[in-house]
Design a protein around this motif. Structure first.
Motif, mmCIF file in Angstrom:
data_model
loop_
_atom_site.group_PDB
_atom_site.id
_atom_site.type_symbol
_atom_site.label_atom_id
_atom_site.label_comp_id
_atom_site.label_asym_id
_atom_site.label_seq_id
_atom_site.Cartn_x
_atom_site.Cartn_y
_atom_site.Cartn_z
ATOM 1 N N ALA A 186 3.793 1.549 -1.440
ATOM 2 C CA ALA A 186 4.611 1.638 -2.647
ATOM 3 C C ALA A 186 4.021 2.639 -3.638
ATOM 4 C CB ALA A 186 4.719 0.259 -3.302
ATOM 5 N N GLU A 187 4.881 3.180 -4.499
ATOM 6 C CA GLU A 187 4.411 4.130 -5.503
ATOM 7 C C GLU A 187 3.418 3.470 -6.453
ATOM 8 O OE1 GLU A 187 7.497 6.115 -7.590
ATOM 9 O OE2 GLU A 187 8.468 6.883 -5.771
ATOM 10 N N ASP A 188 3.673 2.221 -6.805
ATOM 11 C CA ASP A 188 2.794 1.472 -7.700
ATOM 12 C C ASP A 188 2.552 0.096 -7.065
ATOM 13 O OD1 ASP A 188 1.492 0.047 -9.691
ATOM 14 O OD2 ASP A 188 2.730 0.843 -11.313
ATOM 15 N N PRO A 189 1.540 -0.031 -6.189
ATOM 16 C CA PRO A 189 1.316 -1.299 -5.480
ATOM 17 C C PRO A 189 1.123 -2.495 -6.401
ATOM 18 C CG PRO A 189 0.040 0.462 -4.467
ATOM 19 C CD PRO A 189 0.608 1.019 -5.742
ATOM 20 N N VAL A 190 0.457 -2.307 -7.529
ATOM 21 C CA VAL A 190 0.214 -3.423 -8.448
ATOM 22 C C VAL A 190 1.528 -3.920 -9.035
ATOM 23 C CG1 VAL A 190 -0.885 -4.138 -10.593
ATOM 24 C CG2 VAL A 190 -2.129 -2.684 -8.964
ATOM 25 N N ALA A 191 2.363 -2.985 -9.485
ATOM 26 C CA ALA A 191 3.653 -3.366 -10.063
ATOM 27 C C ALA A 191 4.563 -3.985 -9.013
ATOM 28 C CB ALA A 191 4.321 -2.146 -10.690
ATOM 29 N N GLU A 192 4.519 -3.456 -7.802
ATOM 30 C CA GLU A 192 5.359 -3.990 -6.737
ATOM 31 C C GLU A 192 4.949 -5.412 -6.373
ATOM 32 O OE1 GLU A 192 8.415 -4.107 -3.895
ATOM 33 O OE2 GLU A 192 8.036 -2.786 -5.596
ATOM 34 N N ARG A 193 3.644 -5.657 -6.306
ATOM 35 C CA ARG A 193 3.190 -7.027 -6.014
ATOM 36 C C ARG A 193 3.609 -7.983 -7.131
ATOM 37 N NH1 ARG A 193 -0.795 -9.401 -2.645
ATOM 38 N NH2 ARG A 193 -1.310 -11.493 -3.378
ATOM 39 N N ASP A 225 0.820 -1.208 0.000
ATOM 40 C CA ASP A 225 0.000 0.000 0.000
ATOM 41 C C ASP A 225 0.859 1.266 0.000
ATOM 42 O OD1 ASP A 225 -2.336 -1.447 -0.042
ATOM 43 O OD2 ASP A 225 -2.675 -1.322 2.122
#
Length: 260
Positions: free
Chosen positions: A195-202, A193
């Protein structure tokens, strides 16, 4: 698998799980209870659901830890299994965290294991099935980016596990650890949550594990229970990897269209 089909290998045993009200700790406590144990969650805050009971304790406070362990033994007249699961994370390279943060993380992740184990050992020595399982990490054995402090603390947990295992052979206390990869827990959710881009980080976290997904808390709990079980009486000084193959596998990159 329904709870009614679980083996009852922990029947009659008393288990303490630190950090036991959420994530890996809660999943572990629930599995041990399903397999017959009386389980007490030690945690600073919150309360674990039944059938677990909760004793509030801070693993950075020796007096709090000793009082919690004493209360468990006073109530149940025994202690058989200790799961040292409480821990905190840290991000950054070796340049990014000040001395105070190094001290704080080691106080929880390493000295916390020592404090709780020290308080529990006099009681574990009386158990016919004494076992300690520490929650370590893939970070202890693999170089992960921006995890210098966390990796150092978990490397210390791995070394401590092996030292404790040899020290307490004569006491009949087995000591092992689990090395999870990235686990889908509330703690990881909070990191995503932020992270700058949670989807990309996951997606990046999933991709670095050869199975292509995060580890579940239940999968780690199964590994902990397997090590702690009286049926594993010849297993001590072992680090069990639950990391989707991250420690030892080097698969070819996945190619769209199904070829490899």
């Amino acid at each position: 698998m329904s709870q009614s089909t679980f083996p009852q290998d922990f029947t009659g045993l008393v288990a303490v799980v630190t950090g036991g009200v959420s994530g890996i700790g809660l999943a572990t406590g629930q599995l041990l209870a399903a397999r017959g144990a009386t389980v007490i969650a030690l945690d600073r805050a919150g309360r674990a659901p039944e059938p677990l009971t909760t004793v509030h304790a801070d693993v950075t406070d020796d007096e709090s830890v000793r009082a919690a362990v004493t209360s468990v033994v006073a109530r149940h007249d025994r202690l058989d299994v200790l799961v040292n699961n409480a821990g905190i994370g840290a991000a950054g390279t070796v340049e990014d965290n000040p001395d105070a943060e190094w001290a704080r993380v080691f106080d929880v992740n390493v000295t916390g294991v020592a404090r709780v184990s020290r308080a529990a050992l006099p009681h574990l020595r009386h158990s016919p099935a004494a076992s300690i399982v520490n929650t370590c990490s893939i970070a202890a054995t693999a170089g992960l980016p921006h995890r210098a402090l966390y990796s150092a603390s978990k490397g210390a947990v791995l070394a401590l596990t092996r030292a404790m295992a040899v020290d307490h052979l004569a006491d009949g206390v087995r000591v092992n650890c689990v090395n999870p990869g990235t686990v889908d827990t509330p703690w990881v959710a909070r990191l995503l949550d932020a992270a700058e881009d949670p989807v990309a980080e996951r997606a990046a976290l999933e991709a670095r594990q050869p199975l292509g997904r995060l580890v579940s808390a239940d999968e780690v709990a199964f590994a902990v229970a397997s090590l702690a079980s009286p049926l594993a009486g010849s297993t001590t000084g072992t680090a069990l990897e639950v990391d989707g193959g991250m420690a030892g596998l080097r698969p070819r990159p996945r190619v769209r269209g199904g070829s490899r």
